[in-house]
Structure formats: C-alpha cells, structure tokens
Motif scaffolding. Structure first.
Motif, PDB file in Angstrom:
ATOM      1  N   SER A  32      -0.703  -7.242  -7.699  1.00  0.00           N
ATOM      2  CA  SER A  32       0.689  -6.891  -7.498  1.00  0.00           C
ATOM      3  C   SER A  32       1.131  -6.669  -5.964  1.00  0.00           C
ATOM      4  O   SER A  32       0.467  -6.139  -5.243  1.00  0.00           O
ATOM      5  N   PRO A  33       1.964  -7.265  -5.671  1.00  0.00           N
ATOM      6  CA  PRO A  33       2.529  -7.079  -4.108  1.00  0.00           C
ATOM      7  C   PRO A  33       3.095  -5.627  -3.959  1.00  0.00           C
ATOM      8  O   PRO A  33       2.803  -5.432  -2.919  1.00  0.00           O
ATOM      9  N   ALA A  34       3.399  -5.016  -5.006  1.00  0.00           N
ATOM     10  CA  ALA A  34       3.741  -3.548  -4.618  1.00  0.00           C
ATOM     11  C   ALA A  34       2.355  -2.685  -4.403  1.00  0.00           C
ATOM     12  O   ALA A  34       2.408  -1.910  -3.382  1.00  0.00           O
ATOM     13  N   ARG A  35       1.348  -3.260  -4.872  1.00  0.00           N
ATOM     14  CA  ARG A  35      -0.075  -2.517  -4.475  1.00  0.00           C
ATOM     15  C   ARG A  35      -0.380  -2.877  -2.974  1.00  0.00           C
ATOM     16  O   ARG A  35      -0.745  -1.986  -2.028  1.00  0.00           O
ATOM     17  N   GLU A  36       0.083  -4.062  -2.534  1.00  0.00           N
ATOM     18  CA  GLU A  36      -0.288  -4.388  -1.211  1.00  0.00           C
ATOM     19  C   GLU A  36       0.327  -3.512  -0.241  1.00  0.00           C
ATOM     20  O   GLU A  36       0.181  -3.109   0.877  1.00  0.00           O
ATOM     21  N   ILE A  37       1.816  -3.558  -0.553  1.00  0.00           N
ATOM     22  CA  ILE A  37       2.830  -2.478   0.179  1.00  0.00           C
ATOM     23  C   ILE A  37       2.357  -0.947   0.343  1.00  0.00           C
ATOM     24  O   ILE A  37       2.163  -0.623   1.528  1.00  0.00           O
ATOM     25  N   ALA A  38       2.091  -0.552  -0.911  1.00  0.00           N
ATOM     26  CA  ALA A  38       1.433   0.807  -0.872  1.00  0.00           C
ATOM     27  C   ALA A  38       0.193   0.963  -0.056  1.00  0.00           C
ATOM     28  O   ALA A  38       0.192   1.962   0.798  1.00  0.00           O
ATOM     29  N   ILE A  39      -0.912   0.061  -0.037  1.00  0.00           N
ATOM     30  CA  ILE A  39      -1.703   0.118   0.748  1.00  0.00           C
ATOM     31  C   ILE A  39      -1.378   0.123   2.198  1.00  0.00           C
ATOM     32  O   ILE A  39      -1.952   0.847   3.009  1.00  0.00           O
ATOM     33  N   ARG A  40      -0.469  -0.671   2.358  1.00  0.00           N
ATOM     34  CA  ARG A  40      -0.299  -0.929   3.882  1.00  0.00           C
ATOM     35  C   ARG A  40       0.580   0.485   4.439  1.00  0.00           C
ATOM     36  O   ARG A  40       0.489   0.857   5.718  1.00  0.00           O
TER      37      ARG A  40
END
Length: 168
Positions: A32-40
C-alpha cells in the motif's frame, strides 16, 4: 508536581502512543502506498527526535534534513523509535529545574540559528510527535484501519490506574 515529573509522564505517554501506533501500522497492506506515507511521516518524527536529542546534549546529529530521503522498514523504524523513546525518558529523569530553563544555541537543518530552553525543546518533541501521529491516524482511517486511541487521559488511566479510581 514539578516540571521534570510532568515531562517524564509526557515522554512515557509518547513512548506508549508510539508503540501503539507502530503496532497498528502493521495492518497496512505491505504494497500500500499509504503504508509508505505513514512510515515516512513517522520516520520524520524520529529524525526530529534525534535532531533535538543532539541539540539537548551538544552533539552532532548528522541530519541535513528532518525528512530523510530513505525510509526504513517498519521493523527497523519500530526498533529505532523504541530506543529513542527510552533515551528521552532516561534523559528527562536526570534533569533539574535549572537545566530545564537553560537556553541552548543550535543550528536548524536548513542552516538557520536557533535558541531554545531545554524545556521548550522537550515540549516541541512531544507536541510534534502527537501532531504527526494524528496525521497517520487519518491515513489509517482513509484506508479502513482503526487507529489506536492516542489520548493522554487514556494513557494516565491505564498507566496510573490505582490513582485514577474514584470513590462512590
């Protein structure tokens, strides 16, 4: 209650809220791109925490930006945040009122000069983390993931349950 005790409680709360957020973030789909955003976003809070830890101790932090270009894995970030949160709890517990009031000169990552008291820096770290955990909560809700409760009152009632009981 004195300033040091209050800050210790705030940093224990911050550590607990970070633990709960990191656990909840495991619900994101790995692709999920949302996962990457949340991690960032959470990695940004970690970077700022480390920058201010260096400012508090007069050490070099090595960051050229509060937004690292490379995001770690969720597992790596989780371990790093746990270590950082423990550092802050330990650090705050060793301070006294005079040290909290001491103003420290430092340089922001953009090269601008800064000057803040230790207490102001510590308050910034707690408030900054809270703000960004709120952003991640919104990302989670947009992806049908229930975010963890992130309230100081809930933390107090869990962490200090025996002192929170009311008599009838």
């Amino acid at each position: 209650m004195d300033q040091v005790c209050t800050l210790e409680r705030l940093f224990r709360y911050k550590a607990s809220a970070n633990d709960e957020m990191l656990a909840a973030m495991r619900q994101f789909d790995d692709a999920s791109p949302a996962r990457e955003i949340a991690i960032r976003v959470l990695n940004h809070t970690y970077a700022v925490d480390r920058i201010f830890a260096a400012n508090l101790t007069g050490a070099e932090h090595g960051y050229t930006s509060p937004n690292p270009s490379q995001a770690p894995s969720l597992q790596e970030l989780s371990a790093a945040i746990k270590t950082s949160d423990r550092w802050y709890i330990d650090h705050v517990s060793r301070l006294d009122k005079a040290q909290l009031a001491e103003r420290i000169d430092f340089t922001f990552t953009d090269g601008a000069s800064g000057r803040m008291s230790r207490e102001e820096m510590l308050m910034h770290v707690t408030v900054h983390g809270e703000y960004h955990r709120g952003q991640i909560s919104l990302i989670m809700m947009q992806n049908s993931i229930a975010p963890p409760g992130d309230g100081f009152t809930s933390f107090l009632h869990k962490a200090e349950a025996s002192t929170r009981r009311r008599t009838s």
